[in-house]
Write a protein that holds these residues in place. Structure first.
Motif, PDB file in Angstrom:
ATOM      1  N   ASP A   1       0.852  -1.187   0.000  1.00 18.17           N
ATOM      2  CA  ASP A   1       0.000   0.000   0.000  1.00 18.17           C
ATOM      3  C   ASP A   1       0.891   1.242   0.000  1.00 18.17           C
ATOM      4  OD1 ASP A   1      -2.236   1.682   0.134  1.00 18.17           O
ATOM      5  OD2 ASP A   1      -3.318   0.274   1.413  1.00 18.17           O
ATOM      6  N   TYR A   2       0.300   2.382   0.308  1.00  8.72           N
ATOM      7  CA  TYR A   2       1.008   3.651   0.148  1.00  8.72           C
ATOM      8  C   TYR A   2       2.251   3.722   1.025  1.00  8.72           C
ATOM      9  CZ  TYR A   2       1.881   8.675   0.011  1.00  8.72           C
ATOM     10  OH  TYR A   2       2.472   9.900  -0.145  1.00  8.72           O
ATOM     11  N   ARG A   3       2.194   3.223   2.254  1.00  4.56           N
ATOM     12  CA  ARG A   3       3.317   3.324   3.197  1.00  4.56           C
ATOM     13  C   ARG A   3       4.096   2.021   3.338  1.00  4.56           C
ATOM     14  NH1 ARG A   3       1.061   5.882   8.595  1.00  4.56           N
ATOM     15  NH2 ARG A   3       3.286   5.831   9.088  1.00  4.56           N
ATOM     16  N   GLY A   4       3.841   1.054   2.495  1.00  2.51           N
ATOM     17  CA  GLY A   4       4.591  -0.190   2.528  1.00  2.51           C
ATOM     18  C   GLY A   4       4.024  -1.189   3.513  1.00  2.51           C
ATOM     19  N   CYS A   5       4.873  -2.085   3.966  1.00  2.00           N
ATOM     20  CA  CYS A   5       4.485  -3.165   4.884  1.00  2.00           C
ATOM     21  C   CYS A   5       5.400  -3.133   6.103  1.00  2.00           C
ATOM     22  CB  CYS A   5       4.571  -4.514   4.186  1.00  2.00           C
ATOM     23  SG  CYS A   5       4.149  -5.939   5.217  1.00  2.00           S
ATOM     24  N   PHE A   6       4.831  -3.455   7.277  1.00  2.91           N
ATOM     25  CA  PHE A   6       5.597  -3.370   8.519  1.00  2.91           C
ATOM     26  C   PHE A   6       5.884  -4.732   9.133  1.00  2.91           C
ATOM     27  CE2 PHE A   6       6.264  -2.385  13.044  1.00  2.91           C
ATOM     28  CZ  PHE A   6       7.203  -1.381  12.930  1.00  2.91           C
ATOM     29  N   VAL A   7       4.953  -5.694   9.052  1.00  2.00           N
ATOM     30  CA  VAL A   7       5.109  -6.981   9.717  1.00  2.00           C
ATOM     31  C   VAL A   7       4.697  -8.090   8.743  1.00  2.00           C
ATOM     32  CG1 VAL A   7       4.421  -8.405  11.673  1.00  2.00           C
ATOM     33  CG2 VAL A   7       4.637  -5.956  11.970  1.00  2.00           C
ATOM     34  N   LEU A   8       5.384  -9.248   8.842  1.00  6.00           N
ATOM     35  CA  LEU A   8       5.094 -10.424   8.030  1.00  6.00           C
ATOM     36  C   LEU A   8       4.873 -11.631   8.926  1.00  6.00           C
ATOM     37  CD1 LEU A   8       7.909 -10.027   5.354  1.00  6.00           C
ATOM     38  CD2 LEU A   8       5.515  -9.418   5.060  1.00  6.00           C
ATOM     39  N   ALA A   9       4.126 -12.628   8.396  1.00  2.73           N
ATOM     40  CA  ALA A   9       3.917 -13.872   9.140  1.00  2.73           C
ATOM     41  C   ALA A   9       3.491 -14.963   8.163  1.00  2.73           C
ATOM     42  CB  ALA A   9       2.864 -13.693  10.235  1.00  2.73           C
ATOM     43  N   PHE A  10       4.256 -16.071   8.142  1.00  8.66           N
ATOM     44  CA  PHE A  10       3.889 -17.250   7.363  1.00  8.66           C
ATOM     45  C   PHE A  10       2.929 -18.112   8.176  1.00  8.66           C
ATOM     46  CE2 PHE A  10       7.759 -16.413   4.853  1.00  8.66           C
ATOM     47  CZ  PHE A  10       7.236 -16.592   3.569  1.00  8.66           C
ATOM     48  N   SER A  11       2.033 -18.809   7.468  1.00  6.70           N
ATOM     49  CA  SER A  11       1.101 -19.708   8.140  1.00  6.70           C
ATOM     50  C   SER A  11       1.815 -20.959   8.618  1.00  6.70           C
ATOM     51  CB  SER A  11      -0.053 -20.074   7.199  1.00  6.70           C
ATOM     52  OG  SER A  11       0.439 -20.717   6.039  1.00  6.70           O
ATOM     53  N   THR A  12       1.081 -21.829   9.298  1.00  4.74           N
ATOM     54  CA  THR A  12       1.688 -22.996   9.939  1.00  4.74           C
ATOM     55  C   THR A  12       2.395 -23.896   8.945  1.00  4.74           C
ATOM     56  OG1 THR A  12      -0.117 -22.902  11.531  1.00  4.74           O
ATOM     57  CG2 THR A  12       1.234 -24.892  11.523  1.00  4.74           C
ATOM     58  N   PHE A  13       1.765 -24.166   7.810  1.00  2.18           N
ATOM     59  CA  PHE A  13       2.354 -25.016   6.787  1.00  2.18           C
ATOM     60  C   PHE A  13       3.010 -24.216   5.669  1.00  2.18           C
ATOM     61  CE2 PHE A  13      -0.529 -28.913   7.677  1.00  2.18           C
ATOM     62  CZ  PHE A  13       0.238 -29.174   8.801  1.00  2.18           C
ATOM     63  N   GLY A  14       3.139 -22.926   5.836  1.00  2.00           N
ATOM     64  CA  GLY A  14       3.781 -22.109   4.818  1.00  2.00           C
ATOM     65  C   GLY A  14       2.952 -21.874   3.582  1.00  2.00           C
ATOM     66  N   THR A  15       1.641 -22.140   3.649  1.00  2.00           N
ATOM     67  CA  THR A  15       0.789 -21.961   2.477  1.00  2.00           C
ATOM     68  C   THR A  15       0.506 -20.494   2.207  1.00  2.00           C
ATOM     69  OG1 THR A  15      -0.264 -24.049   3.083  1.00  2.00           O
ATOM     70  CG2 THR A  15      -1.349 -22.716   1.400  1.00  2.00           C
ATOM     71  N   PHE A  16       0.293 -19.705   3.267  1.00  2.00           N
ATOM     72  CA  PHE A  16      -0.095 -18.308   3.121  1.00  2.00           C
ATOM     73  C   PHE A  16       0.953 -17.403   3.785  1.00  2.00           C
ATOM     74  CE2 PHE A  16      -4.034 -20.822   3.574  1.00  2.00           C
ATOM     75  CZ  PHE A  16      -4.545 -20.659   2.290  1.00  2.00           C
ATOM     76  N   LEU A  17       0.949 -16.160   3.322  1.00  2.00           N
ATOM     77  CA  LEU A  17       1.803 -15.118   3.889  1.00  2.00           C
ATOM     78  C   LEU A  17       0.922 -13.921   4.215  1.00  2.00           C
ATOM     79  CD1 LEU A  17       4.573 -13.861   4.572  1.00  2.00           C
ATOM     80  CD2 LEU A  17       4.715 -13.097   2.193  1.00  2.00           C
ATOM     81  N   ALA A  18       0.920 -13.522   5.490  1.00  2.00           N
ATOM     82  CA  ALA A  18       0.154 -12.363   5.945  1.00  2.00           C
ATOM     83  C   ALA A  18       1.061 -11.143   5.962  1.00  2.00           C
ATOM     84  CB  ALA A  18      -0.439 -12.618   7.328  1.00  2.00           C
ATOM     85  N   CYS A  19       0.611 -10.054   5.333  1.00  2.00           N
ATOM     86  CA  CYS A  19       1.375  -8.817   5.243  1.00  2.00           C
ATOM     87  C   CYS A  19       0.537  -7.683   5.827  1.00  2.00           C
ATOM     88  CB  CYS A  19       1.742  -8.494   3.796  1.00  2.00           C
ATOM     89  SG  CYS A  19       2.613  -9.816   2.933  1.00  2.00           S
ATOM     90  N   ALA A  20       1.037  -7.035   6.863  1.00  2.00           N
ATOM     91  CA  ALA A  20       0.358  -5.894   7.484  1.00  2.00           C
ATOM     92  C   ALA A  20       0.788  -4.632   6.756  1.00  2.00           C
ATOM     93  CB  ALA A  20       0.689  -5.807   8.970  1.00  2.00           C
ATOM     94  N   VAL A  21      -0.048  -4.174   5.816  1.00  2.00           N
ATOM     95  CA  VAL A  21       0.281  -3.023   4.989  1.00  2.00           C
ATOM     96  C   VAL A  21      -0.344  -1.772   5.593  1.00  2.00           C
ATOM     97  CG1 VAL A  21       0.428  -4.480   2.954  1.00  2.00           C
ATOM     98  CG2 VAL A  21      -1.726  -3.349   3.485  1.00  2.00           C
TER      99      VAL A  21
END
Length: 778
Positions: free
Chosen positions: A250-270
């Motif tokens: 998004d406009y200000r980028g991303c601050f925190v990341l987190a992979f799911s338990t099996f590595g299927t998904f990636l959560a990005c706090a934008v």
């Protein structure tokens, strides 16, 4: 109707007269930026111009001995000299108390007649805060649930400032309930996520997508690269060396990341202009599958709970066990009521998706159901929330199947707040209800500064928490007692804020990243620092690190835009991937994450519209893991160049032991100015060296040089050595002969008598004497 309203008002006043409250919860204003007003010639004046609404009747304050207390406070900002301000940081739970004032709206007489002038501006005297000695602190001073200004007023030792505070008290009619797009600051306001037009457009877009793909409505894209953790398959971690995805933020980028338990998904706090969202991406194809919209400030921490595969595997085990019981009990007709309820509960659990908990500066920690992007529970705090982790029930992780264990591990949430307290929340669906407001179970005190990071061990029996003063506390989670097991005060980080804590799978090594440009690894048995990892910059901002699934590598971001990887066994930086192949981001790298199932990493930057960089490991790009080159291919590549190569290798062999390292071998081959690529050089070196990291020059020539080349090289080498020896011997003999002749000449001169003419005679070949210069007595 007027008489009924008057009667209701009198009853409410009588209720206030009967039930006397100790205090009313405080209300805080918005911060005032003083730096923009500190200009030359401007007076020092802070003007908030805000309305603080108390949802109480004004008449009730006129009937009793109430006291309005005002406090002027400021945040304590973490700086490089945090050790000097450690005392101020821990004294008032992260607040800097500046001044206080009070107002009594009524008199002390029996009638209780108020003398406050409502609707007019009142000037209140500001007072200094007084420090109490330990013998002056009574029980009322030891209570942490009351404000300090009340204690100052009660002490009656007021020291005035040369400053005043202007306030206005006025009774107003309670406004009707209204919707607000941002946070609700008044009791009569109700939060609404989006404006009506934006909500209508979003609903229409969602309906169009549902009509276009009715079968894929609300379903997550669960495309995966693998099925097991890499340690279970024997494929240990490697440092990723090739780009994989660039995920939009998004406009200000991303601050925190987190992979799911099996590595299927990636959560990005934008972070956008006003809204802070959590975008969920599929790691395999890089597509955005969900968006969690609900936070109003920056998200500081995230953690995944159980994932869909875990639930389905547990459900299959439960159904298999149920089928075995039915086979054993054949002949018994029907299912009992408990079995039917258990089956219904299993069906409901099967419909539940993976859970995600997030901690934000909007004073909330939220639990999400990623399957349908719905809010499961919301935990409201009095201040910023820096850390959040899932926690099991009082009995720990229990259950016979994977389903039961996964469910028991996500029933509670532990959060770390700016007010230096840990909180335990019950986020179970049966206790939260439709309101989605989680209930607080326990408030844990003990830290003297704001809590920045929280981590649990693999068995979820211990909790590690770190604060802004460099102190680590270890808590026991048995029966949710939160008994203090150990308080670690490492002298190296005392006074420095600890940004991040990471614990390996064995629970024997704890990694802590402090704001002193250093990452340390501690032994959790002896509580001593075993390794120190340097090179990064982390003195001003919130930088996070992560461990590889096997614990062999440590990765961290940095304020200079670089990503550092260290070997945890040696403590040195990893050199398997060249620096030019590592991610280089614009701005500061705030967070890095290691995929728990694949050889994939992700890193983000909190800068304008910077994408999330995802890298994967490729064997072809790994210079240390390339396939060996066949011996015939080595001979063909170096055909006709062995003599020159042997000469180059001799020049490169600085130690003179006849052995070459990879760098020396590469420089020697590159000096021939041939068409050999760097990858071919690495493959040749791997073939020649075998399982070692060096090659012997004589063995290399014997194995790969053509017939007769070895004898020719040896002959040339012997001739060169003989010439060198002969030259050295000839030069030495000439110098020795000249020196001996001069000494003999000088000794003969001293023994012979002088002749006429003041010279010394010496016979020549012609029989005549040659005159030599006289020798002085000195």
């Amino acid at each position: 109707a007027e008489e009924e309203e008057k009667k209701e008002g009198e009853e409410e006043i009588e209720h206030h007269e009967t039930v006397l409250y100790d205090r009313i919860l405080p209300v805080m204003t918005q911060p005032f930026d003083l730096t923009t007003h500190l200009k030359e010639g401007n007076p020092l004046c802070c003007a908030w111009e805000e309305t603080i609404g108390l949802d109480e009747r004004l008449q009730s304050f006129m009937k009793h001995r109430y006291l309005f207390v005002f406090e002027v406070m400021d945040f304590i900002h973490t700086r490089e000299n945090a050790k000097a301000s450690l005392k101020h940081l821990t004294k008032h739970n992260g607040w800097r108390k500046i001044a206080w004032a009070f107002l009594r709206p009524n008199k002390d007489d029996a009638n209780g007649g108020g003398y406050v002038r409502t609707g007019q501006k009142l000037r209140l005297q500001l007072y200094k805060y007084k420090n109490f000695w330990f013998w002056q602190k009574g029980r009322h001073l030891q209570r942490r649930d009351t404000c300090d200004a009340w204690h100052q007023w009660r002490a009656r030792a007021w020291k005035p400032y040369k400053a005043t505070l202007s306030v206005t008290i006025q009774g107003v009619a309670r406004p009707p309930e209204r919707l607000v797009q941002q946070r609700a600051f008044m009791p009569w306001e109700r939060e609404e996520g989006e404006s009506e037009l934006a909500m209508t457009m979003r609903k229409k877009e969602f309906q169009d997508k549902r009509q276009a793909n009715p079968q894929q409505e609300g379903a997550l894209d669960k495309t995966r690269l693998g099925k097991k953790w890499i340690g279970a398959t024997g494929k240990w971690c490697r440092v990723p060396n090739s780009p994989m995805h660039k995920l939009e933020t998004d406009y200000r980028g991303c601050f925190v990341l987190a992979f799911s338990t099996f590595g299927t998904f990636l959560a990005c706090a934008v972070a956008g202009h006003r809204r802070y969202k959590i975008r969920i991406f599929n790691v395999a194809n890089g597509s955005e599958v969900k968006t969690l919209d609900g936070h109003y400030e920056i998200v500081y921490d995230m953690q995944w709970g159980m994932e869909r595969e875990e639930i389905l595997s547990g459900l299959e085990e439960a159904l298999a066990g149920k089928q075995r019981e039915e086979e054993k009990g054949a002949g018994v007709g029907g299912l009992s009521k408990e079995e039917e309820e258990g089956g219904d509960q299993a069906d409901k659990t099967a419909q539940m998706g993976p859970l995600l908990v997030s901690a934000s500066a909007d004073t909330t920690a939220r639990v999400w159901n990623v399957e349908d992007a719905s809010l499961v529970a919301s935990c409201h705090h009095p201040s910023y929330v820096y850390a959040a982790r899932f926690c099991p029930g009082p009995d720990g992780v229990k259950g016979e199947t994977q389903l039961e264990k996964a469910m028991s591990a996500c029933q509670y949430v532990v959060t770390g707040c700016y007010d230096s307290n840990l909180r335990l929340w019950d986020v179970r669906a049966e206790t939260v209800g439709d309101s989605a407001h989680a209930q607080i179970i326990k408030l844990v005190e003990g830290h003297l500064s704001h809590i920045n990071s929280v981590v649990l061990d693999t068995n979820m029996t211990k909790l590690y928490s770190a604060d802004g003063a460099g102190v680590i506390r270890v808590w026991s989670l048995a029966r949710h007692s939160f008994d203090l097991i150990k308080e670690v005060e490492e002298p190296e980080v005392k006074g420095d804020a600890i940004n991040c804590l990471r614990l390996d799978r064995s629970g024997k090594h704890l990694v802590l990243l402090a704001r002193d440009n250093m990452v340390r690894m501690m032994d959790t048995e002896r509580w001593q620092v075993t390794h120190r990892f340097s090179g990064l910059r982390s003195s001003l901002h919130q930088i996070r690190c992560d461990l590889s699934p096997d614990g062999k590598f440590l990765m961290s971001g940095s304020e200079d835009g670089q990503v550092f990887v260290w070997n945890t066994d040696t403590g040195e930086q990893d050199t398997s991937v060249p620096r030019e192949r590592m991610p280089h981001l614009r701005g500061l790298v705030t967070d890095v994450a290691w995929n728990p199932a694949e050889r994939i990493i992700a890193c983000c930057s909190f800068s304008r519209k910077h994408p999330v960089i995802v890298q994967k490991y490729e064997r072809d790009a790994d210079v240390m893991a390339v396939e060996e080159m066949a011996e015939d291919e080595v001979r063909d590549v170096l055909q006709g160049q062995f003599s020159e190569l042997a000469e180059a290798f001799k020049r490169m062999d600085k130690s003179g032991d006849g052995k070459l390292q990879l760098d020396e071998f590469r420089d020697g081959v590159m000096s021939l100015e041939s068409d050999v690529t760097e990858m071919q050089i690495f493959r040749m070196f791997k073939t020649i060296a075998g399982g070692t990291d060096e090659i012997e020059l004589d063995e290399f020539i014997r194995r790969f040089a053509p017939a007769g080349t070895a004898e020719e090289i040896r002959t040339n080498t012997a001739i060169e050595k003989a010439r060198r020896r002969h030259s050295q011997t000839r030069d030495a003999t000439t110098r020795k002969t000249a020196t001996l002749g001069l000494l003999e000449e000088l000794s003969d001169t001293r023994r012979r008598p002088r002749v006429d003419g003041g010279g010394v005679g010496e016979p020549t070949n012609s029989g005549h004497r040659r005159q030599l210069p006289p020798i002085s007595s000195t």
